[in-house]
Design a protein around this motif. Structure first.
Motif, PDB file in Angstrom:
ATOM      1  N   VAL A 147       0.833  -1.202   0.000  1.00  0.00           N
ATOM      2  CA  VAL A 147       0.000   0.000   0.000  1.00  0.00           C
ATOM      3  C   VAL A 147       0.868   1.253   0.000  1.00  0.00           C
ATOM      4  O   VAL A 147       0.410   2.342   0.330  1.00  0.00           O
ATOM      5  CB  VAL A 147      -0.995   0.031   1.191  1.00  0.00           C
ATOM      6  CG1 VAL A 147      -1.941  -1.133   1.090  1.00  0.00           C
ATOM      7  CG2 VAL A 147      -0.266   0.020   2.524  1.00  0.00           C
ATOM      8  N   ASP A 272      -5.015   3.605   5.953  1.00  0.00           N
ATOM      9  CA  ASP A 272      -4.976   2.968   4.636  1.00  0.00           C
ATOM     10  C   ASP A 272      -6.271   2.232   4.307  1.00  0.00           C
ATOM     11  O   ASP A 272      -6.347   1.506   3.342  1.00  0.00           O
ATOM     12  CB  ASP A 272      -3.777   2.014   4.554  1.00  0.00           C
ATOM     13  CG  ASP A 272      -3.843   0.921   5.611  1.00  0.00           C
ATOM     14  OD1 ASP A 272      -4.799   0.933   6.411  1.00  0.00           O
ATOM     15  OD2 ASP A 272      -2.946   0.080   5.649  1.00  0.00           O
ATOM     16  N   ASP A 273      -7.291   2.468   5.130  1.00  0.00           N
ATOM     17  CA  ASP A 273      -8.578   1.841   4.838  1.00  0.00           C
ATOM     18  C   ASP A 273      -9.399   2.817   3.995  1.00  0.00           C
ATOM     19  O   ASP A 273      -9.766   3.891   4.463  1.00  0.00           O
ATOM     20  CB  ASP A 273      -9.290   1.509   6.157  1.00  0.00           C
ATOM     21  CG  ASP A 273     -10.585   0.755   5.919  1.00  0.00           C
ATOM     22  OD1 ASP A 273     -11.062   0.728   4.759  1.00  0.00           O
ATOM     23  OD2 ASP A 273     -11.127   0.192   6.889  1.00  0.00           O
ATOM     24  N   PHE A 274      -9.699   2.410   2.758  1.00  0.00           N
ATOM     25  CA  PHE A 274     -10.358   3.330   1.830  1.00  0.00           C
ATOM     26  C   PHE A 274     -11.879   3.289   1.935  1.00  0.00           C
ATOM     27  O   PHE A 274     -12.569   3.871   1.101  1.00  0.00           O
ATOM     28  CB  PHE A 274      -9.890   3.054   0.392  1.00  0.00           C
ATOM     29  CG  PHE A 274      -8.577   3.729   0.093  1.00  0.00           C
ATOM     30  CD1 PHE A 274      -7.416   3.334   0.744  1.00  0.00           C
ATOM     31  CD2 PHE A 274      -8.504   4.785  -0.805  1.00  0.00           C
ATOM     32  CE1 PHE A 274      -6.209   3.964   0.488  1.00  0.00           C
ATOM     33  CE2 PHE A 274      -7.300   5.420  -1.066  1.00  0.00           C
ATOM     34  CZ  PHE A 274      -6.154   5.008  -0.415  1.00  0.00           C
TER      35      PHE A 274
ATOM     36  N   GLU B 129     -11.032  -0.455  -5.013  1.00  0.00           N
ATOM     37  CA  GLU B 129     -10.266  -1.116  -3.966  1.00  0.00           C
ATOM     38  C   GLU B 129     -10.529  -0.460  -2.619  1.00  0.00           C
ATOM     39  O   GLU B 129     -10.422   0.747  -2.461  1.00  0.00           O
ATOM     40  CB  GLU B 129      -8.775  -1.035  -4.313  1.00  0.00           C
ATOM     41  CG  GLU B 129      -7.922  -1.717  -3.274  1.00  0.00           C
ATOM     42  CD  GLU B 129      -6.480  -1.861  -3.711  1.00  0.00           C
ATOM     43  OE1 GLU B 129      -6.231  -1.903  -4.933  1.00  0.00           O
ATOM     44  OE2 GLU B 129      -5.624  -1.915  -2.830  1.00  0.00           O
ATOM     45  N   ILE B 130     -10.865  -1.270  -1.624  1.00  0.00           N
ATOM     46  CA  ILE B 130     -11.054  -0.749  -0.273  1.00  0.00           C
ATOM     47  C   ILE B 130      -9.763  -0.899   0.506  1.00  0.00           C
ATOM     48  O   ILE B 130      -9.309  -0.002   1.185  1.00  0.00           O
ATOM     49  CB  ILE B 130     -12.211  -1.487   0.442  1.00  0.00           C
ATOM     50  CG1 ILE B 130     -13.520  -1.276  -0.311  1.00  0.00           C
ATOM     51  CG2 ILE B 130     -12.329  -1.010   1.882  1.00  0.00           C
ATOM     52  CD1 ILE B 130     -14.676  -2.103   0.203  1.00  0.00           C
ATOM     53  N   LYS B 131      -9.157  -2.059   0.422  1.00  0.00           N
ATOM     54  CA  LYS B 131      -7.880  -2.246   1.095  1.00  0.00           C
ATOM     55  C   LYS B 131      -7.170  -3.471   0.546  1.00  0.00           C
ATOM     56  O   LYS B 131      -7.752  -4.291  -0.157  1.00  0.00           O
ATOM     57  CB  LYS B 131      -8.068  -2.367   2.605  1.00  0.00           C
ATOM     58  CG  LYS B 131      -9.006  -3.503   3.022  1.00  0.00           C
ATOM     59  CD  LYS B 131      -8.809  -3.911   4.456  1.00  0.00           C
ATOM     60  CE  LYS B 131      -9.270  -2.856   5.448  1.00  0.00           C
ATOM     61  NZ  LYS B 131      -9.202  -3.353   6.831  1.00  0.00           N
ATOM     62  N   ARG B 132      -5.904  -3.584   0.848  1.00  0.00           N
ATOM     63  CA  ARG B 132      -5.187  -4.801   0.508  1.00  0.00           C
ATOM     64  C   ARG B 132      -4.228  -5.149   1.635  1.00  0.00           C
ATOM     65  O   ARG B 132      -3.824  -4.304   2.419  1.00  0.00           O
ATOM     66  CB  ARG B 132      -4.458  -4.654  -0.829  1.00  0.00           C
ATOM     67  CG  ARG B 132      -3.329  -3.650  -0.846  1.00  0.00           C
ATOM     68  CD  ARG B 132      -2.513  -3.767  -2.118  1.00  0.00           C
ATOM     69  NE  ARG B 132      -3.287  -3.410  -3.303  1.00  0.00           N
ATOM     70  CZ  ARG B 132      -2.963  -3.781  -4.547  1.00  0.00           C
ATOM     71  NH1 ARG B 132      -1.880  -4.499  -4.768  1.00  0.00           N
ATOM     72  NH2 ARG B 132      -3.683  -3.406  -5.578  1.00  0.00           N
TER      73      ARG B 132
END
Lengths: 555, 146
Positions: A147, A272-274, B129-132
């Motif tokens: 990320v 980093d949570d979208f 994309e929400i997260k990876r």
């Protein structure tokens, strides 16, 4: 974090006992075949260095340059093949040297052939193709790498993991060397023996290129007990590292809430949570390496008087604030290198922010969810504009709009409160405000404030990073004043004030007046309510990127 | 010639390694169940082999999608694969887990920027994309999607 380092190290040591080591084993075993200890060292050092870099930066490189990871892997394999070939056929290497001498008139550095250089190249290639399976600690770092959110801690952790793998590999190589030495018929330092090493490299390269190494690993994995192949993971799971990992991974949910009016400045990780984010993940670019604070904000600003600031030229651009009777000027020459100043003016927390790539200077109250904190440079860019983060929750903030774009703040639909700031020249500002204070060059960092860091960026029509829906109806770096009223926006080219000091205009149904004052300020007044509106001075492309429906003033 | 002997030994070793690896590949193929519908392969509840059709259907149903870049040579991937097969019924409604072939699916690897085996990518029903994250077992997966 410090607990994670030895854990990563031991995990690295244990990884060598899993099938992951198989693809690189032949080369490691054979690296000391002609008795050269320096070749072994070269292979190991090359492996550690390249594995660390690949683990941390591969995702970023793939993202920035769009090169598929497989291509990079294939290049490494090709490098192995070339090196293997040059070992089998020394004539290739000799010809290359002659070629270099002839066409570049450069003499290759004459090294005593210790084998270190060749070993290093081999190790570097192996570090790229080797993708060991990883336990939770390194997985957490891999997540950060994926990320694009790297910190110094993650570099240390990957390095310590790589060093951990290096230890047993070094002894395996030395064991291989001792074994070949015992075979009486192998003479050390013999051309034929080096050719054998070359053949082994070629074989390994072929093995990896065909994917046979992966099949072999899969086969071994299926036929060995899990307790053996999962040694590293089992070890990491047995030590309780959850809290440490959570700290490493960050995320606002783990952070303690503070009360309104409290001051909280802490070492947060970027959110980093979208979920609920205002931007798409793929629209954020990594603008500088090294994660947050890769460009350091000024957190303890010092100020000097007009007389002391004799280093400033009349024509130098300054960002100036007139706040409750206190005037402060922040020279662009300093802000180019720091982008954010966390200041306190008349006991109020104010952040002065400047994005060199958009030419935009804005000031904000440093409060997130009512909590006083600091802003920093996240290292990310959106439409070339500075993405800031706060040191309370690690939310990401868009500089031009002041909007929380990722994290809790985005989910709260929070916006930073703007503080009026003007962009003018030092000459104009100090004439109007002779008692102004000026940000000092004593920032705590050694930077050359006489130098502009982005070359000809301000004059040319090139962008360094992608901008969505780039509006080229104007030279993209024309300086404009952007004004926003009730969701409608309009841009006024700075040049319209060359001939007239006062402009009367209308945005939607709202009549407004724009006036250029002697201090260089453009004062915008809503003529119906007599309210002042804070205009934003910036490059046209940046205004248009964040206000795609903007109107454009022409006289 | 002594060196000929060494070349010989190395040659035999490599041939042996190749042989083992290809036997491994054949074994893996034999173990995998026969494809019933070319474009729709359920492994266990909520858990499918990736195909464009399955992805389109997931989006069509308004499901969130979790990509799992898996491969047989990665021990942590195999562990999660096993856990998913046993426990995927426990996943909440409205999520589709799609297993991507990390070794061979270069299209999706390039499209989603996957650079490492055991990469997990969580997307909303519009494909944003929400997260990876990378690595982790079933419990980590559940914690991440909550």
């Amino acid at each position: 974090m410090f607990l994670l380092l030895p854990i990563a190290f031991i995990s690295g040591v244990l990884t060598v006992f899993s099938p992951c080591v198989l693809p690189i084993l032949p080369i490691i075993l054979a690296s000391g075949i002609d008795g050269k200890i320096w070749r072994i060292r070269g292979v190991i050092v090359g492996l550690v260095v390249s594995f660390t870099i690949a683990a941390l930066l591969l995702a970023t490189v793939v993202r920035l340059f769009g090169i598929p990871a497989d291509t990079i892997r294939n290049i490494a394999v090709l490098l192995l093949v070339l090196f293997g070939l040059s070992m089998v056929f020394p004539i290739i290497w000799e010809k290359t040297q002659v070629f270099i001498e002839k066409y570049w008139h450069a003499k290759p550095i004459q090294t005593q052939n210790s084998g270190f250089g060749g070993g290093f190249v081999t190790g570097v290639s192996l570090g790229v193709v080797w993708t060991p399976c990883i336990g939770p600690v390194v997985a957490a770092v891999a997540t950060l790498a994926a990320v694009n959110s790297l910190s110094f801690a993650s570099v240390l952790i990957v390095l310590s993991y790589a060093l951990g793998t290096a230890v047993p590999l070094y002894f395996i190589a030395k064991g291989g060397r001792a074994a070949t030495a015992r075979l009486g018929f192998i003479k050390t330092n013999n051309q034929k023996i080096r050719q054998v090493f070359g053949v082994i490299i070629l074989g390994t390269a072929l093995f990896i290129w065909t994917g046979a190494d992966r099949n072999l690993q899969a086969w071994t994995l299926a036929h060995l007990p899990a307790s053996w192949t999962q040694l590293a993971t089992t070890f990491e799971n047995s030590v309780k590292v959850d809290t440490q990992l959570d700290q490493l991974k960050g995320g606002g949910k783990l952070l303690k809430k503070a009360n309104h009016g409290e001051t909280v400045v802490r070492d947060v990780s970027l959110q980093d949570d979208f979920t609920g984010a205002k931007v798409k993940k793929e629209d954020l670019f990594q603008g500088c390496f090294g994660g947050k604070d890769c460009i350091p904000s000024i957190d303890k600003p010092q100020f000097e008087s007009v007389q002391e600031a004799s280093w400033l030229q009349e024509s130098d651009v300054v960002f100036a604030i007139d706040y409750m009777g206190v005037q402060r000027a922040y020279p662009q020459r300093i802000l180019n290198w720091h982008e954010i100043v966390n200041d306190t003016i008349v006991s109020d927390p104010v952040a002065i922010t400047f994005c060199p790539l958009c030419g935009s200077a804005l000031a904000f109250e440093r409060k997130v969810d009512g909590v006083i904190t600091e802003l920093g440079v996240s290292g990310k860019l959106h439409n070339s504009d500075l993405v800031m983060y706060d040191r309370y929750e690690g939310n990401l903030w868009q500089q031009i709009t002041g909007e929380g774009i990722v994290g809790e703040a985005a989910r709260r639909n929070e916006k930073l409160k703007q503080v009026p700031i003007i962009t003018t020249t030092w000459g104009e500002w100090k004439k109007e405000h002779p008692n102004t204070q000026v940000l000092s060059r004593e920032t705590g960092y050694s930077r050359n404030y006489d130098q502009y860091p982005y070359g000809t960026y301000e004059q040319d029509d090139q962008l360094l990073f992608g901008v969505k829906g780039l509006d080229k109806s104007f030279q993209i770096k024309t300086v404009v004043y952007g004004v926003e009223i009730d969701g409608l926006s309009k841009a006024y080219p700075e040049s319209v004030f060359d001939n007239q000091k006062i402009i009367e205009d209308q945005i939607g149904n709202v009549k407004l007046q724009l006036e250029k004052l002697d201090s260089g300020e453009i004062k915008v007044t809503n003529l119906e309510t007599q309210e002042e509106i804070i205009p934003i001075r910036l490059f046209w492309f940046a205004w248009a990127a964040f206000h795609p429906d903007t109107q454009l003033y022409s006289n | 010639m002594k060196s000929t002997k060494i070349f010989g030994i190395i040659g035999v070793l490599f041939i042996a390694l190749f042989a083992i690896s290809f036997i491994g590949r054949i074994n893996n193929k034999a173990n995998s169940p026969q494809t019933v519908l070319a474009d729709f392969q359920e492994i266990s509840p909520h858990y499918f082999d990736y195909s464009e059709g399955t992805l389109a259907q997931a989006y069509g149903n308004g499901n969130t999608v979790l990509f799992f870049a898996a491969t047989a040579w990665c021990n942590t991937c195999s562990a999660l694969d096993k856990e998913l097969k046993e426990r995927s019924a426990l996943l909440p409604e409205g999520i589709t887990v799609l297993k991507i072939d990390y070794d061979n699916d270069s299209v999706n690897k390039a499209k989603y920027g996957i650079t490492q085996q055991h990469t997990m990518i969580y997307l909303d029903s519009q494909g944003n994309e929400i997260k990876r994250w990378v690595g982790g077992g079933f419990d980590t997966l559940v914690a991440q999607i909550n």
